[in-house]
Design a protein around this motif. Structure first.
Motif, PDB file in Angstrom:
ATOM      1  N   THR A   6      -5.957  -7.498   8.609  1.00  0.00           N
ATOM      2  CA  THR A   6      -4.931  -8.663   7.587  1.00  0.00           C
ATOM      3  C   THR A   6      -5.832  -9.692   7.274  1.00  0.00           C
ATOM      4  OG1 THR A   6      -2.911  -8.272   9.063  1.00  0.00           O
ATOM      5  CG2 THR A   6      -3.190 -10.099   7.571  1.00  0.00           C
ATOM      6  N   GLU A   7      -7.166  -9.372   7.774  1.00  0.00           N
ATOM      7  CA  GLU A   7      -8.603 -10.621   7.108  1.00  0.00           C
ATOM      8  C   GLU A   7      -8.604  -9.466   6.788  1.00  0.00           C
ATOM      9  OE1 GLU A   7      -9.069 -13.939   7.285  1.00  0.00           O
ATOM     10  OE2 GLU A   7      -7.150 -13.965   8.689  1.00  0.00           O
ATOM     11  N   MET A   8      -9.199  -8.487   6.446  1.00  0.00           N
ATOM     12  CA  MET A   8     -10.083  -7.563   5.609  1.00  0.00           C
ATOM     13  C   MET A   8      -9.163  -7.540   4.474  1.00  0.00           C
ATOM     14  SD  MET A   8     -10.126  -3.883   4.535  1.00  0.00           S
ATOM     15  CE  MET A   8      -8.545  -3.271   5.313  1.00  0.00           C
ATOM     16  N   LEU A   9      -7.259  -7.165   4.089  1.00  0.00           N
ATOM     17  CA  LEU A   9      -6.929  -6.962   3.504  1.00  0.00           C
ATOM     18  C   LEU A   9      -7.241  -8.633   2.103  1.00  0.00           C
ATOM     19  CD1 LEU A   9      -3.728  -4.916   4.781  1.00  0.00           C
ATOM     20  CD2 LEU A   9      -5.967  -4.689   2.705  1.00  0.00           C
ATOM     21  N   LYS A  10      -6.580  -9.334   3.075  1.00  0.00           N
ATOM     22  CA  LYS A  10      -6.805 -10.927   2.161  1.00  0.00           C
ATOM     23  C   LYS A  10      -7.991 -11.352   1.326  1.00  0.00           C
ATOM     24  CE  LYS A  10      -7.593 -14.919   4.199  1.00  0.00           C
ATOM     25  NZ  LYS A  10      -7.047 -16.067   5.392  1.00  0.00           N
ATOM     26  N   ASP A  11      -9.113 -10.981   2.045  1.00  0.00           N
ATOM     27  CA  ASP A  11     -10.424 -10.576   1.475  1.00  0.00           C
ATOM     28  C   ASP A  11     -10.419 -10.393   0.716  1.00  0.00           C
ATOM     29  OD1 ASP A  11     -13.099 -11.560   1.547  1.00  0.00           O
ATOM     30  OD2 ASP A  11     -13.813  -9.156   1.926  1.00  0.00           O
ATOM     31  N   ILE A  12     -10.592  -8.247   0.201  1.00  0.00           N
ATOM     32  CA  ILE A  12     -10.450  -7.949  -0.258  1.00  0.00           C
ATOM     33  C   ILE A  12      -9.674  -8.516  -1.773  1.00  0.00           C
ATOM     34  CG2 ILE A  12      -8.896  -6.241  -1.243  1.00  0.00           C
ATOM     35  CD1 ILE A  12     -10.588  -4.532   1.781  1.00  0.00           C
ATOM     36  N   TRP A  13      -8.047  -8.808  -1.837  1.00  0.00           N
ATOM     37  CA  TRP A  13      -7.541  -8.786  -2.230  1.00  0.00           C
ATOM     38  C   TRP A  13      -7.592 -10.661  -3.037  1.00  0.00           C
ATOM     39  CZ3 TRP A  13      -4.658  -6.793  -5.768  1.00  0.00           C
ATOM     40  CH2 TRP A  13      -4.046  -5.172  -4.830  1.00  0.00           C
ATOM     41  N   GLN A  14      -8.362 -11.545  -1.928  1.00  0.00           N
ATOM     42  CA  GLN A  14      -8.923 -12.965  -2.786  1.00  0.00           C
ATOM     43  C   GLN A  14     -10.122 -12.635  -3.999  1.00  0.00           C
ATOM     44  OE1 GLN A  14      -9.825 -14.369   0.968  1.00  0.00           O
ATOM     45  NE2 GLN A  14      -7.886 -15.514   0.722  1.00  0.00           N
ATOM     46  N   ARG A  15     -10.779 -11.144  -3.683  1.00  0.00           N
ATOM     47  CA  ARG A  15     -11.681 -10.940  -4.554  1.00  0.00           C
ATOM     48  C   ARG A  15     -11.067 -10.058  -6.130  1.00  0.00           C
ATOM     49  NH1 ARG A  15     -15.610  -6.205  -1.860  1.00  0.00           N
ATOM     50  NH2 ARG A  15     -14.406  -6.916   0.578  1.00  0.00           N
ATOM     51  N   LEU A  16     -10.473 -10.100  -5.659  1.00  0.00           N
ATOM     52  CA  LEU A  16      -9.972  -9.126  -6.528  1.00  0.00           C
ATOM     53  C   LEU A  16      -8.831  -9.974  -7.866  1.00  0.00           C
ATOM     54  CD1 LEU A  16      -8.699  -5.556  -4.902  1.00  0.00           C
ATOM     55  CD2 LEU A  16     -10.576  -5.972  -6.229  1.00  0.00           C
ATOM     56  N   LEU A  17      -7.711 -11.117  -7.074  1.00  0.00           N
ATOM     57  CA  LEU A  17      -7.203 -11.231  -7.771  1.00  0.00           C
ATOM     58  C   LEU A  17      -8.130 -12.721  -7.916  1.00  0.00           C
ATOM     59  CD1 LEU A  17      -3.908 -10.781  -6.295  1.00  0.00           C
ATOM     60  CD2 LEU A  17      -5.219  -9.879  -8.242  1.00  0.00           C
ATOM     61  N   THR A  18      -9.001 -12.928  -8.918  1.00  0.00           N
ATOM     62  CA  THR A  18     -10.020 -13.796  -9.350  1.00  0.00           C
ATOM     63  C   THR A  18      -9.220 -15.336 -10.135  1.00  0.00           C
ATOM     64  OG1 THR A  18     -10.711 -13.190 -11.420  1.00  0.00           O
ATOM     65  CG2 THR A  18     -11.919 -12.666  -9.142  1.00  0.00           C
ATOM     66  N   ASP A  19      -7.801 -15.175 -10.597  1.00  0.00           N
ATOM     67  CA  ASP A  19      -7.155 -16.227 -11.845  1.00  0.00           C
ATOM     68  C   ASP A  19      -7.341 -17.186 -11.101  1.00  0.00           C
ATOM     69  OD1 ASP A  19      -5.873 -17.788 -12.692  1.00  0.00           O
ATOM     70  OD2 ASP A  19      -5.062 -16.324 -13.844  1.00  0.00           O
ATOM     71  N   PRO A  20      -7.830 -18.518 -10.203  1.00  0.00           N
ATOM     72  CA  PRO A  20      -7.769 -19.699  -9.925  1.00  0.00           C
ATOM     73  C   PRO A  20      -5.899 -20.110  -9.975  1.00  0.00           C
ATOM     74  CG  PRO A  20      -9.039 -20.240 -11.436  1.00  0.00           C
ATOM     75  CD  PRO A  20      -8.908 -19.228 -12.100  1.00  0.00           C
ATOM     76  N   GLY A  21      -5.555 -19.769 -10.764  1.00  0.00           N
ATOM     77  CA  GLY A  21      -4.125 -20.684 -11.098  1.00  0.00           C
ATOM     78  C   GLY A  21      -2.515 -19.446 -10.557  1.00  0.00           C
ATOM     79  N   LYS A  22      -3.398 -17.855  -9.922  1.00  0.00           N
ATOM     80  CA  LYS A  22      -2.433 -17.257  -9.925  1.00  0.00           C
ATOM     81  C   LYS A  22      -1.835 -17.061  -8.303  1.00  0.00           C
ATOM     82  CE  LYS A  22      -1.978 -14.152 -13.356  1.00  0.00           C
ATOM     83  NZ  LYS A  22      -0.539 -14.518 -14.035  1.00  0.00           N
ATOM     84  N   SER A  23      -0.717 -17.460  -7.753  1.00  0.00           N
ATOM     85  CA  SER A  23      -0.495 -16.794  -6.778  1.00  0.00           C
ATOM     86  C   SER A  23       0.016 -15.842  -5.985  1.00  0.00           C
ATOM     87  CB  SER A  23       1.084 -18.152  -6.142  1.00  0.00           C
ATOM     88  OG  SER A  23       0.528 -19.521  -6.152  1.00  0.00           O
ATOM     89  N   TRP A  24      -0.631 -15.114  -4.697  1.00  0.00           N
ATOM     90  CA  TRP A  24       0.529 -13.892  -4.368  1.00  0.00           C
ATOM     91  C   TRP A  24       0.324 -14.445  -2.771  1.00  0.00           C
ATOM     92  CZ3 TRP A  24      -2.902 -12.423  -1.067  1.00  0.00           C
ATOM     93  CH2 TRP A  24      -4.564 -13.197  -0.946  1.00  0.00           C
ATOM     94  N   VAL A  25       1.406 -12.902  -3.070  1.00  0.00           N
ATOM     95  CA  VAL A  25       1.847 -12.696  -1.209  1.00  0.00           C
ATOM     96  C   VAL A  25       1.656 -11.428  -0.534  1.00  0.00           C
ATOM     97  CG1 VAL A  25       3.546 -12.613   0.262  1.00  0.00           C
ATOM     98  CG2 VAL A  25       3.711 -14.285  -1.197  1.00  0.00           C
ATOM     99  N   LEU A  26       0.621 -11.443   0.206  1.00  0.00           N
ATOM    100  CA  LEU A  26       0.727 -10.283   0.327  1.00  0.00           C
ATOM    101  C   LEU A  26       1.197  -9.289   2.188  1.00  0.00           C
ATOM    102  CD1 LEU A  26      -2.139  -7.223   0.814  1.00  0.00           C
ATOM    103  CD2 LEU A  26      -3.474  -9.312   2.338  1.00  0.00           C
ATOM    104  N   PHE A  27       2.014  -7.917   2.347  1.00  0.00           N
ATOM    105  CA  PHE A  27       2.013  -7.619   3.161  1.00  0.00           C
ATOM    106  C   PHE A  27       1.683  -6.758   3.854  1.00  0.00           C
ATOM    107  CE2 PHE A  27       5.302  -9.079  -0.812  1.00  0.00           C
ATOM    108  CZ  PHE A  27       6.477  -9.441   0.270  1.00  0.00           C
ATOM    109  N   GLU A  28       2.357  -6.474   4.511  1.00  0.00           N
ATOM    110  CA  GLU A  28       1.362  -5.416   6.278  1.00  0.00           C
ATOM    111  C   GLU A  28       0.216  -4.307   5.994  1.00  0.00           C
ATOM    112  OE1 GLU A  28       2.667  -4.128  11.081  1.00  0.00           O
ATOM    113  OE2 GLU A  28       3.975  -4.464   8.901  1.00  0.00           O
ATOM    114  N   HIS A  29       0.968  -3.548   4.558  1.00  0.00           N
ATOM    115  CA  HIS A  29       0.253  -2.413   4.506  1.00  0.00           C
ATOM    116  C   HIS A  29      -0.458  -2.453   3.611  1.00  0.00           C
ATOM    117  CE1 HIS A  29       2.527  -0.565   8.162  1.00  0.00           C
ATOM    118  NE2 HIS A  29       3.460  -0.966   7.251  1.00  0.00           N
ATOM    119  N   GLY A  30      -0.996  -3.465   2.646  1.00  0.00           N
ATOM    120  CA  GLY A  30      -1.574  -3.571   1.722  1.00  0.00           C
ATOM    121  C   GLY A  30      -0.986  -3.571   0.683  1.00  0.00           C
ATOM    122  N   THR A  31       0.320  -3.957   0.145  1.00  0.00           N
ATOM    123  CA  THR A  31       0.530  -4.525  -0.718  1.00  0.00           C
ATOM    124  C   THR A  31       0.265  -5.674  -1.340  1.00  0.00           C
ATOM    125  OG1 THR A  31       2.476  -2.183  -0.849  1.00  0.00           O
ATOM    126  CG2 THR A  31       2.932  -4.059  -2.343  1.00  0.00           C
TER     127      THR A  31
END
Length: 132
Positions: A6-31
């Motif tokens: 989960t921490e690895m996925l969170k880190d990856i999405w934080q690197r990929l979604l660089t727009d400072p104004g975009k909120s997002w939600v992460l689900f268990e299998h990486g979506t």
């Protein structure tokens, strides 16, 4: 999924979604569901989107996918019917490296997330978007 994953996925999405104004939600299998118009409870909003656009229905647009080869992380992002529903596939996950194999693997992860609906992280950036 372990906390480490989960921490690895969170880190990856934080690197990929660089727009400072975009909120997002992460689900268990990486979506990840990117919320272009975040309101209310973000987990509930994302869950509603994923409940509708996550499950795969053969022969429908829900079965379609695209594969994006990542520049800022190892692996791929698999897209689907909804532009803001994205699934991460790591480099060690698919046995085969073809776009079809990666896409089918990512689509199956999205399907699991779309039916199990287990939120593991919420990135709420509404305050940052309001300060622009």
């Amino acid at each position: 999924m372990t906390a480490v994953n989960t921490e690895m996925l969170k880190d990856i999405w934080q690197r990929l979604l660089t727009d400072p104004g975009k909120s997002w939600v992460l689900f268990e299998h990486g979506t990840c569901v990117v919320l272009t118009a975040p309101e209310g409870d973000l987990a509930d909003q994302a869950t509603g989107i994923l409940r509708e656009f996550g499950p795969v229905h053969a022969g429908s647009p829900a079965g379609d996918f695209g594969v994006i080869d990542l520049k800022d992380a190892e692996g791929w992002v698999v897209t689907g019917q909804h532009n803001d529903v994205l699934t991460y596939v790591g480099p060690d996950e698919p046995h085969e490296r073809s776009d079809i194999a990666i896409g089918v693997f990512g689509r199956s992860k999205r399907h699991r997330d779309g039916t199990e609906l287990n939120v593991v992280h919420v990135e709420d950036k509404r305050d940052l978007a309001d300060s622009d």
